[in-house]
Scaffold this motif. Structure first.
Motif, mmCIF file in Angstrom:
data_model
loop_
_atom_site.group_PDB
_atom_site.id
_atom_site.type_symbol
_atom_site.label_atom_id
_atom_site.label_comp_id
_atom_site.label_asym_id
_atom_site.label_seq_id
_atom_site.Cartn_x
_atom_site.Cartn_y
_atom_site.Cartn_z
ATOM 1 N N ARG A 276 18.292 -29.233 -18.193
ATOM 2 C CA ARG A 276 18.631 -29.402 -16.764
ATOM 3 C C ARG A 276 18.695 -30.892 -16.433
ATOM 4 O O ARG A 276 17.869 -31.404 -15.678
ATOM 5 C CB ARG A 276 17.585 -28.705 -15.897
ATOM 6 N N PRO A 277 19.650 -31.624 -17.001
ATOM 7 C CA PRO A 277 19.681 -33.091 -16.865
ATOM 8 C C PRO A 277 19.855 -33.598 -15.441
ATOM 9 O O PRO A 277 19.516 -34.744 -15.151
ATOM 10 C CB PRO A 277 20.862 -33.501 -17.750
ATOM 11 N N THR A 278 20.404 -32.789 -14.549
ATOM 12 C CA THR A 278 20.613 -33.254 -13.171
ATOM 13 C C THR A 278 19.475 -32.838 -12.236
ATOM 14 O O THR A 278 19.540 -33.104 -11.037
ATOM 15 C CB THR A 278 21.939 -32.713 -12.609
ATOM 16 N N LEU A 279 18.456 -32.206 -12.782
ATOM 17 C CA LEU A 279 17.320 -31.772 -11.955
ATOM 18 C C LEU A 279 16.652 -32.977 -11.298
ATOM 19 O O LEU A 279 16.289 -33.941 -11.960
ATOM 20 C CB LEU A 279 16.300 -31.025 -12.821
ATOM 21 N N GLY A 280 16.507 -32.925 -9.998
ATOM 22 C CA GLY A 280 15.878 -34.022 -9.266
ATOM 23 C C GLY A 280 16.842 -35.094 -8.800
ATOM 24 O O GLY A 280 16.445 -36.046 -8.130
ATOM 25 N N LYS A 281 18.129 -34.949 -9.132
ATOM 26 C CA LYS A 281 19.112 -35.974 -8.798
ATOM 27 C C LYS A 281 19.207 -36.217 -7.303
ATOM 28 O O LYS A 281 19.396 -37.364 -6.863
ATOM 29 C CB LYS A 281 20.484 -35.573 -9.344
ATOM 30 N N SER A 282 19.063 -35.169 -6.515
ATOM 31 C CA SER A 282 19.209 -35.305 -5.060
ATOM 32 C C SER A 282 17.931 -35.766 -4.373
ATOM 33 O O SER A 282 17.879 -35.867 -3.157
ATOM 34 C CB SER A 282 19.649 -33.959 -4.462
ATOM 35 N N THR A 283 16.895 -36.071 -5.156
ATOM 36 C CA THR A 283 15.624 -36.528 -4.582
ATOM 37 C C THR A 283 15.416 -38.007 -4.878
ATOM 38 O O THR A 283 16.217 -38.646 -5.564
ATOM 39 C CB THR A 283 14.451 -35.718 -5.163
ATOM 40 N N SER A 284 14.319 -38.534 -4.391
ATOM 41 C CA SER A 284 13.980 -39.940 -4.649
ATOM 42 C C SER A 284 13.196 -40.118 -5.943
ATOM 43 O O SER A 284 12.898 -41.248 -6.342
ATOM 44 C CB SER A 284 13.157 -40.502 -3.480
ATOM 45 N N LEU A 285 12.883 -39.028 -6.605
ATOM 46 C CA LEU A 285 12.046 -39.106 -7.804
ATOM 47 C C LEU A 285 12.671 -39.942 -8.929
ATOM 48 O O LEU A 285 11.956 -40.738 -9.560
ATOM 49 C CB LEU A 285 11.716 -37.698 -8.304
ATOM 50 N N PRO A 286 13.973 -39.782 -9.227
ATOM 51 C CA PRO A 286 14.527 -40.602 -10.314
ATOM 52 C C PRO A 286 14.395 -42.102 -10.071
ATOM 53 O O PRO A 286 14.117 -42.862 -10.996
ATOM 54 C CB PRO A 286 16.001 -40.177 -10.347
ATOM 55 N N SER A 287 14.577 -42.525 -8.828
ATOM 56 C CA SER A 287 14.457 -43.953 -8.529
ATOM 57 C C SER A 287 13.016 -44.429 -8.613
ATOM 58 O O SER A 287 12.751 -45.605 -8.884
ATOM 59 C CB SER A 287 15.027 -44.250 -7.133
ATOM 60 N N LEU A 288 12.067 -43.525 -8.385
ATOM 61 C CA LEU A 288 10.653 -43.886 -8.497
ATOM 62 C C LEU A 288 10.203 -43.937 -9.950
ATOM 63 O O LEU A 288 9.176 -44.546 -10.262
ATOM 64 C CB LEU A 288 9.788 -42.884 -7.732
ATOM 65 N N GLY A 289 10.976 -43.284 -10.831
ATOM 66 C CA GLY A 289 10.600 -43.228 -12.234
ATOM 67 C C GLY A 289 10.423 -44.591 -12.864
ATOM 68 O O GLY A 289 9.585 -44.774 -13.753
ATOM 69 N N LYS A 290 11.198 -45.583 -12.427
ATOM 70 C CA LYS A 290 11.111 -46.916 -13.023
ATOM 71 C C LYS A 290 9.785 -47.604 -12.737
ATOM 72 O O LYS A 290 9.427 -48.591 -13.387
ATOM 73 C CB LYS A 290 12.265 -47.788 -12.526
ATOM 74 N N TYR A 291 9.044 -47.090 -11.751
ATOM 75 C CA TYR A 291 7.756 -47.685 -11.405
ATOM 76 C C TYR A 291 6.594 -47.072 -12.181
ATOM 77 O O TYR A 291 5.456 -47.525 -12.055
ATOM 78 C CB TYR A 291 7.483 -47.519 -9.908
ATOM 79 N N ALA A 292 6.858 -46.034 -12.975
ATOM 80 C CA ALA A 292 5.775 -45.303 -13.638
ATOM 81 C C ALA A 292 4.932 -46.207 -14.531
ATOM 82 O O ALA A 292 3.700 -46.177 -14.479
ATOM 83 C CB ALA A 292 6.348 -44.135 -14.442
ATOM 84 N N VAL A 293 5.583 -47.022 -15.364
ATOM 85 C CA VAL A 293 4.829 -47.873 -16.280
ATOM 86 C C VAL A 293 4.025 -48.917 -15.514
ATOM 87 O O VAL A 293 2.913 -49.292 -15.919
ATOM 88 C CB VAL A 293 5.765 -48.551 -17.301
ATOM 89 N N GLY A 294 4.553 -49.383 -14.382
ATOM 90 C CA GLY A 294 3.821 -50.345 -13.570
ATOM 91 C C GLY A 294 2.586 -49.733 -12.950
ATOM 92 O O GLY A 294 1.508 -50.339 -12.932
ATOM 93 N N VAL A 295 2.725 -48.519 -12.436
ATOM 94 C CA VAL A 295 1.573 -47.813 -11.880
ATOM 95 C C VAL A 295 0.533 -47.596 -12.971
ATOM 96 O O VAL A 295 -0.673 -47.718 -12.736
ATOM 97 C CB VAL A 295 2.008 -46.464 -11.274
ATOM 98 N N TYR A 296 1.013 -47.323 -14.176
ATOM 99 C CA TYR A 296 0.097 -47.102 -15.297
ATOM 100 C C TYR A 296 -0.767 -48.329 -15.570
ATOM 101 O O TYR A 296 -1.999 -48.217 -15.704
ATOM 102 C CB TYR A 296 0.895 -46.726 -16.546
ATOM 103 N N VAL A 297 -0.168 -49.512 -15.665
ATOM 104 C CA VAL A 297 -0.943 -50.697 -16.039
ATOM 105 C C VAL A 297 -1.766 -51.247 -14.879
ATOM 106 O O VAL A 297 -2.766 -51.935 -15.101
ATOM 107 C CB VAL A 297 -0.037 -51.822 -16.608
ATOM 108 N N VAL A 298 -1.373 -50.935 -13.650
ATOM 109 C CA VAL A 298 -2.107 -51.458 -12.488
ATOM 110 C C VAL A 298 -3.239 -50.521 -12.069
ATOM 111 O O VAL A 298 -4.281 -50.974 -11.595
ATOM 112 C CB VAL A 298 -1.144 -51.691 -11.296
#
Length: 367
Positions: A276-298
């Motif tokens: 389901r590659p387009t799952l979540g496309k219409s939400t803000s979740l994909p754009s938040l994904g890039k912050y995951a590693v930052g949240v991890y280290v902070v």
């Protein structure tokens, strides 16, 4: 298949929340029912770290198939290393300050305590390989570095067909030493690149390099398998932690890192996301994904400050650690605090999200 897999990008930030849930021990210590809730939540959250390893292996394979393997590998090493250094530079002062304050309160030598703490920070094996010299939470980044390094060697020697059998064999040894000690005693540390990360990263690499793509028509099957294995995961850990040991939830929460069924949960979930590659496309979740590693280290620093703040309040007579409000607040406060700090540091120009995280003074922007 679309160029961007929105479902995986969306799951990055969701998985990061589950990582924080593991560290905040939601409802643990609030009686037997609280421990039951924590056990179920913590068990369900165990897919998160394997998911990140699989994701890294999957996209590593996708990248090297269209670029120079060595060149991309070293770029990847440089980026992951910079994130790890950023995490250490952020976390070490917080932990060092705590050691100094505790030494002062307990009338011990502040200088000796500081030197002892800093010596622990630079312990070579823990700093470079195990990744827990400053905070054990940061272990994932060195583990990922060494996991990708092992895969790189298999690629260079044209032995990738042995990746899964070799990494699986080593992972089984790690599992026996980590979660099945009642059957086998393995006398060495096993939550690292070799015994853990290598296998899951290899799984992701394997899925990306084979001419097979989970179809949308089978997505319900993969989702059903994920739910089924999730239930079996809880049952397996309950068996290991309580049935075989005659313990009860009143005694505490059984929380081994990973078990056999963790593999099945993670793989079935990953296949569902690929189907389901387009799952979540219409939400803000994909754009938040890039912050995951930052949240991890902070988040280790944020969580440490919050937990110590609650301890100070307890000493002052305000017992909040065992209240439902505290348990419901700690996880979102840790997540939001870590996210805000990461965004602010990026806005100041000290790091580059998606690029190097090595702080440089010349990156400060003029406002």
């Amino acid at each position: 298949m679309v160029d961007r897999i929105y479902s995986i990008d969306s799951t990055r930030i969701v998985a990061m929340i589950f990582v924080i849930l593991i560290h905040t021990d939601l409802f643990e210590g609030m009686g037997a029912y609280g421990n039951i809730a924590n056990f179920i939540i913590e068990t369900s959250a165990r897919f998160a770290v394997p998911f990140f390893f699989m994701t890294s292996g999957y996209f590593f394979a996708a990248k090297v198939s269209h670029s120079n393997v060595t060149e991309y590998f070293f770029r990847r090493v440089a980026r992951i290393s910079s994130i790890y250094v950023f995490g250490i530079l952020l976390t070490a002062p917080v932990f060092l300050t705590d050691a100094i304050v505790r030494a002062h309160i307990e009338h011990r030598s502040v200088v000796n305590s500081a030197i002892h703490e800093m010596a622990g920070f630079i312990s070579p094996l823990e700093l470079i390989y195990y990744g827990d010299s400053v905070s054990e939470i940061l272990w994932f980044l060195p583990a990922l570095l060494f996991s990708l390094s092992l895969i790189y060697l298999f690629i260079k020697f044209d032995k990738t067909k042995y990746l899964i059998p070799v990494s699986l064999g080593i992972h089984v040894v790690g599992l026996l030493g980590g979660s099945y000690t009642m059957f086998v005693d393995v006398p060495f540390r096993n939550r690292d690149a070799l015994f853990f990360g290598f296998f899951y990263t290899s799984l992701g690499y394997y899925l990306a390099t084979h001419d097979w793509q989970p179809t949308t028509e089978r997505s319900r099957l993969y989702l059903g398998a994920t739910v089924l294995f999730g239930v079996l995961h809880i049952a397996e850990r309950y068996l290991l932690g309580y049935v075989l040991t005659d313990r009860t939830f009143a005694h505490g929460v059984y929380s081994p890192s990973y078990t056999i069924i963790t593999v099945l949960v993670t793989v079935s979930l990953f296949l569902f996301l690929l189907s389901r590659p387009t799952l979540g496309k219409s939400t803000s979740l994909p754009s938040l994904g890039k912050y995951a590693v930052g949240v991890y280290v902070v988040h280790p620093s944020v969580l440490f400050v919050l937990q110590n703040g609650s301890a100070v309040l307890s000493v002052a007579g305000y017992e909040i650690e065992n209240t439902i409000v505290w348990h419901l607040t700690l996880t979102p406060a840790t997540f939001v605090g870590a996210l805000l700090i990461y965004v602010v540091v990026d806005e100041l120009g000290l790091i580059e999200i998606g690029g190097s995280h090595l702080p440089r003074s010349d990156r400060f922007r003029v406002w």
